[in-house]
Design a protein around this motif. Structure first.
Motif, PDB file in Angstrom:
ATOM      1  N   SER A 131       0.791  -1.131   0.257  1.00 42.51           N
ATOM      2  CA  SER A 131      -0.105   0.012  -0.031  1.00 42.51           C
ATOM      3  C   SER A 131       0.925   1.164  -0.147  1.00 42.51           C
ATOM      4  O   SER A 131       0.684   2.173  -0.638  1.00 42.51           O
ATOM      5  N   GLN A 132       1.855   1.482   0.943  1.00 40.13           N
ATOM      6  CA  GLN A 132       2.755   2.357   0.714  1.00 40.13           C
ATOM      7  C   GLN A 132       3.346   2.477  -0.621  1.00 40.13           C
ATOM      8  O   GLN A 132       3.645   3.726  -1.133  1.00 40.13           O
ATOM      9  N   PHE A 133       3.979   1.476  -0.983  1.00 36.33           N
ATOM     10  CA  PHE A 133       4.616   1.489  -2.410  1.00 36.33           C
ATOM     11  C   PHE A 133       3.548   1.991  -3.480  1.00 36.33           C
ATOM     12  O   PHE A 133       4.020   2.950  -4.156  1.00 36.33           O
ATOM     13  N   VAL A 165       4.157   5.502  -5.758  1.00 31.84           N
ATOM     14  CA  VAL A 165       4.156   5.680  -7.017  1.00 31.84           C
ATOM     15  C   VAL A 165       3.072   6.446  -7.795  1.00 31.84           C
ATOM     16  O   VAL A 165       3.214   7.185  -8.549  1.00 31.84           O
ATOM     17  N   GLY A 166       1.795   6.535  -7.007  1.00 31.56           N
ATOM     18  CA  GLY A 166       0.597   6.920  -7.627  1.00 31.56           C
ATOM     19  C   GLY A 166       0.876   8.603  -7.453  1.00 31.56           C
ATOM     20  O   GLY A 166       0.076   9.411  -8.234  1.00 31.56           O
ATOM     21  N   SER A 167       1.588   9.021  -6.430  1.00 31.62           N
ATOM     22  CA  SER A 167       1.940  10.580  -6.205  1.00 31.62           C
ATOM     23  C   SER A 167       3.096  10.999  -6.921  1.00 31.62           C
ATOM     24  O   SER A 167       3.226  12.049  -6.800  1.00 31.62           O
ATOM     25  N   ALA A 168       3.932  10.185  -7.742  1.00 24.86           N
ATOM     26  CA  ALA A 168       5.108  10.555  -8.234  1.00 24.86           C
ATOM     27  C   ALA A 168       4.685  11.403  -9.737  1.00 24.86           C
ATOM     28  O   ALA A 168       3.634  11.092 -10.191  1.00 24.86           O
ATOM     29  N   PRO A 169       5.366  12.450  -9.866  1.00 26.01           N
ATOM     30  CA  PRO A 169       5.124  13.108 -10.977  1.00 26.01           C
ATOM     31  C   PRO A 169       5.497  12.235 -12.382  1.00 26.01           C
ATOM     32  O   PRO A 169       6.298  11.687 -12.394  1.00 26.01           O
ATOM     33  N   ARG A 170       4.462  12.375 -13.248  1.00 28.07           N
ATOM     34  CA  ARG A 170       4.820  11.831 -14.771  1.00 28.07           C
ATOM     35  C   ARG A 170       5.824  12.371 -15.496  1.00 28.07           C
ATOM     36  O   ARG A 170       5.580  13.693 -15.702  1.00 28.07           O
ATOM     37  N   ALA A 171       6.646  11.652 -16.126  1.00 28.20           N
ATOM     38  CA  ALA A 171       7.557  12.478 -17.161  1.00 28.20           C
ATOM     39  C   ALA A 171       7.037  12.565 -18.497  1.00 28.20           C
ATOM     40  O   ALA A 171       6.123  12.148 -18.714  1.00 28.20           O
TER      41      ALA A 171
END
Length: 64
Positions: A52-54, A58-64
């Motif tokens: 869940s933490q992972f 990942v879901g909150s990381a900015p998209r390139a």
């Protein structure tokens, strides 16, 4: 539980061209992850809280 007893499914984020695919299997204790291109290689498992933490990270990381 052996690898053959797990209900593996391909991640919805895997490409449809057969490249860079992962498969996951969910149990009460853990989330199991493996490379769908070579299912004979060992897989890894992570506890549900760690997964869940992972996914949250990942879901909150900015998209390139």
């Amino acid at each position: 539980m052996s690898t053959s007893e797990l209900a593996w499914f391909k991640s919805s984020y895997s490409g449809s061209q057969g490249d860079d695919c992962v498969e996951v299997a969910v149990t009460e204790q853990a989330i199991h992850v493996r490379d769908s291109k070579d299912v004979t290689r060992p897989h890894f498992a992570v506890g549900r809280e760690g997964w869940s933490q992972f996914v949250g990270f990942v879901g909150s990381a900015p998209r390139a």
